[in-house]
Scaffold this active site. Structure first.
Site, short mmCIF file in Angstrom:
data_model
loop_
_atom_site.label_atom_id
_atom_site.label_comp_id
_atom_site.label_asym_id
_atom_site.label_seq_id
_atom_site.Cartn_x
_atom_site.Cartn_y
_atom_site.Cartn_z
N GLY A 186 6.25 -6.17 -4.34
CA GLY A 186 5.60 -5.47 -5.45
C GLY A 186 4.83 -4.22 -5.04
O GLY A 186 4.23 -3.57 -5.89
N ALA B 98 12.17 -7.01 -1.42
CA ALA B 98 10.75 -6.69 -1.54
C ALA B 98 10.37 -5.34 -0.97
O ALA B 98 10.81 -4.95 0.11
CB ALA B 98 9.89 -7.75 -0.88
N GLY B 99 9.56 -4.62 -1.73
CA GLY B 99 8.93 -3.40 -1.24
C GLY B 99 9.58 -2.11 -1.70
O GLY B 99 9.04 -1.03 -1.48
N LYS C 149 16.92 -18.97 -2.78
CA LYS C 149 16.18 -17.91 -2.09
C LYS C 149 14.87 -18.54 -1.66
O LYS C 149 14.04 -18.93 -2.49
CB LYS C 149 15.95 -16.73 -3.01
CG LYS C 149 15.39 -15.55 -2.24
CD LYS C 149 14.97 -14.42 -3.15
CE LYS C 149 13.77 -13.75 -2.52
NZ LYS C 149 12.91 -13.15 -3.51
N ASN D 102 12.76 -6.23 -8.23
CA ASN D 102 12.20 -6.80 -9.45
C ASN D 102 11.18 -5.86 -10.06
O ASN D 102 11.46 -5.15 -11.02
CB ASN D 102 11.61 -8.19 -9.19
CG ASN D 102 11.33 -8.93 -10.49
OD1 ASN D 102 11.26 -8.36 -11.57
ND2 ASN D 102 11.16 -10.23 -10.42
N THR D 103 9.99 -5.76 -9.43
CA THR D 103 8.91 -4.96 -10.02
C THR D 103 9.33 -3.52 -10.32
O THR D 103 9.04 -3.01 -11.40
CB THR D 103 7.70 -4.95 -9.07
OG1 THR D 103 7.38 -6.29 -8.73
CG2 THR D 103 6.50 -4.30 -9.72
#
Lengths: 333, 257
Positions: free
Chosen positions: B157, B184-185, B96, B206-207
């Site tokens: 994040g 992301a986001g 990635k 993730n976050t």
């Protein structure tokens, strides 16, 4: 009963204290020449179970809430009960809300209330959280004082690898952290700095929240401040990296510009021993008790784990076949 | 089934492995999510080039495919070097690719990204580029050899959810056959459902999961949302209208006026 404690980090010293209190004949063997140089030496010394709940399970509160009392009783005068202040810059206000949702036993503070607690931070932060039941101590002074106290109580200390470790102990308690070579343990690298400046004073640990680089600053005597700490999944014990130093310094500077003029007195890096659940364990196997896996909670959780270990040893005093109890007596936090 | 570089994946949810309270909770979360691919950051965890040691062993023990990433790399050289290291450590050609251009927003440096993607594709890597929602950059990445795209829907994040739905729709329309994974986001399950309803192939989280109060519970919630969005897209979603339309026919009813 004669007990050998291996390792003079916070775990070993706390265990020795609990055993000595129960009138056992205790010897502490430490492979290093003195009490410095281990992970405990680089610790923040925060007794902050409610703040730590942010990134740990309920257990950290249950196991850690008695820590300040234990240290106060063991070492009168060493514990400062001034709470923990948690702040974030306005752009990171959501971090503060998140922190408050994950924790309990705190109160919201306005700008004025922050200024009352920490006058030097007046005007720097609009909102904060105050954990008034938390405490802190200076890990180095505490460890030195504990060695002194234990020696007076009759505990024998053997420092340095040159010394032959005497035999004939009834029990051995391994508190050697990463050196225990337990395959279930991993190292979580932590890096820290010690700064000195008389341009700012703080009464209590301050945590500055940030989505990427959360840090804490713990005031120490003589205008020293401990700034920590990184959390990196790595077994590398090498010196602090430029990037980590930069992040810690940036965060300290962001907390208060006075830290920009501070002297960097010391930098350090060490491995926190951790099990998969990041909680410590007392294990009994083949006559040996191990106390390990304190992760970032050495000073916070050593008291309760030391009590567990001592009770285990004490309970087995009349037991002649300790290996049979291995599975039953394994205690997990 | 979603096919990325010849590998068929039943789960449409990829998970990052950073920021969990503990490896034990990470393992629970991976199980609860049903994910088949986890990303792992090489750069930060090495702290000087030593082996990541036990943590990487724990990642391998999860029993899912590892997609190493180049998180934290700010230049082509760093990203390429990190990718080569990752190939050694995790014995995979998957990478990635992240080349960060702005420290505050963690916005990709799309120029460095295209250049690194070309170098790595030529070296036989299967590149998953973390990119913006820019159509032209996406074209360049495909020309550089990428067979999968990972556009953001908001900064890493930020938990903001899809900010530019037009651009995301446009990407889907222009690249109907390229696996598009929103990276992301995403902050909440409804965000994941929303991008899946647009026809995206998968999401990476993730976050939103790691920092939840109960990461495993949140991962399970996201898995459900991803499935719902995918099924809705396949089933054909009714387009919104300006006016109300009765769902029962009115013709033939008596008129009282």
């Amino acid at each position: 009963m004669r007990v050998l404690v291996k390792g003079a980090g916070v775990a070993g010293l706390a265990v020795a204290h609990e055993l000595a209190r129960r009138n056992m004949a205790v010897t502490v063997a430490e492979i290093r020449a003195g009490i410095g140089g281990n992970a405990s030496w680089l610790a923040g010394g925060m007794l902050a179970p409610w703040c730590e709940r942010e990134s740990a399970g309920e257990a950290v509160i249950a196991l850690g809430r008695g820590a300040a009392d234990w240290w106060s009783a063991a070492l009168p005068g060493h514990v400062t009960r001034a709470g923990t202040l948690v702040v974030a810059h306005p752009r990171d206000a959501s971090e503060l809300r998140r922190f408050s949702q994950r924790t309990e036993n705190h109160a919201w503070l306005t700008e004025d209330a922050i200024a009352k607690l920490e006058p030097d931070l007046a005007g720097h932060f609009r909102l904060g959280l105050f954990f008034d039941q938390e405490a802190h101590l200076d890990p180095r002074r505490a460890m030195e004082a504990l060695v002194e106290k234990l020696s007076a109580m009759g505990v024998t200390f053997l420092f340095g690898s040159g010394q032959p470790v005497p035999s004939g102990f009834d029990r051995m308690i391994d508190c050697t952290g990463m050196a225990a070579q337990d395959p279930a343990l991993r190292g979580v690298r932590g890096e820290m700095l010690i700064l000195r400046t008389s341009d700012i004073s703080l009464k209590r640990p301050v945590r500055l929240l940030h989505p990427r680089h959360p840090i804490y600053i713990v005031p120490r005597p003589d205008h020293h401040f401990m700034v920590g700490a990184t959390m990196i999944e790595s077994d590398n014990e090498g010196p602090i990296t430029a990037r980590s130093a930069m992040e810690l310094l940036n965060a300290a500077y962001a907390l208060h510009p006075a830290f920009g003029e501070a002297e960097i007195v010391e930098t350090g890096a060490a491995l926190r021993p951790a099990y998969r659940d990041n909680l410590p364990r007392v294990d009994a196997r083949d006559g040996t008790v191990t106390v390990n896996g304190f992760y970032r909670h050495g000073f916070l959780l050593a008291p309760v784990m030391a009590q567990q270990a001592a009770e285990l040893v004490f309970a087995s005093e009349s037991d002649t076949e300790p290996e049979h109890e291995a599975d039953h007596q394994r205690r997990s936090a | 089934m979603l096919t990325c570089y010849g590998v068929e994946l039943a789960s449409r949810l990829f998970l990052g492995t950073a920021q969990y309270p503990s490896p034990a909770i990470l393992a629970d979360t991976v199980r609860a999510s049903g994910t088949e691919v986890v990303t792992v950051s090489l750069r930060r965890e090495t702290a000087g080039g030593a082996s990541g040691g036990r943590f990487w062993e724990l990642i391998r023990e999860l029993g899912v495919r590892v997609l190493p990433n180049t998180a934290g790399c700010h230049s082509v050289k760093e990203a390429v070097t990190t990718a080569r290291m990752a190939r050694e450590v995790f014995a995979t050609d998957w990478i990635k690719l992240e080349v960060i251009g702005n420290h505050d927003t963690l916005q990709p440096d799309v120029f460095g990204l295209v250049e690194s993607a070309r170098i790595l594709s030529e070296e036989g890597f299967s590149v998953f580029p973390y990119t913006t929602d820019d159509l032209v950059v996406a074209e360049r990445l495909l020309e550089a050899g990428c067979k999968v795209l990972m556009p953001w829907c908001a900064p890493i994040g930020s938990a903001a959810g899809p900010l530019n739905v037009r651009a995301l729709r446009s990407l889907r329309a222009h690249f109907p056959d390229t696996p598009l994974i929103v990276d992301a986001g995403l902050g909440r399950p409804s965000h994941a459902a929303a991008v899946m309803e647009l026809g995206f192939d998968a999401v990476l989280l993730n976050t939103a999961v790691a920092k939840a109060g109960d990461p495993a519970g949140m991962a399970h919630a996201f898995a459900g949302a991803v499935e719902a969005g995918l099924e809705a897209y396949r089933a054909g979603i009714v387009e919104p209208r300006e006016t109300a339309v009765p769902s029962t026919p009115v013709i033939g009813q008596a008129v009282f006026s």
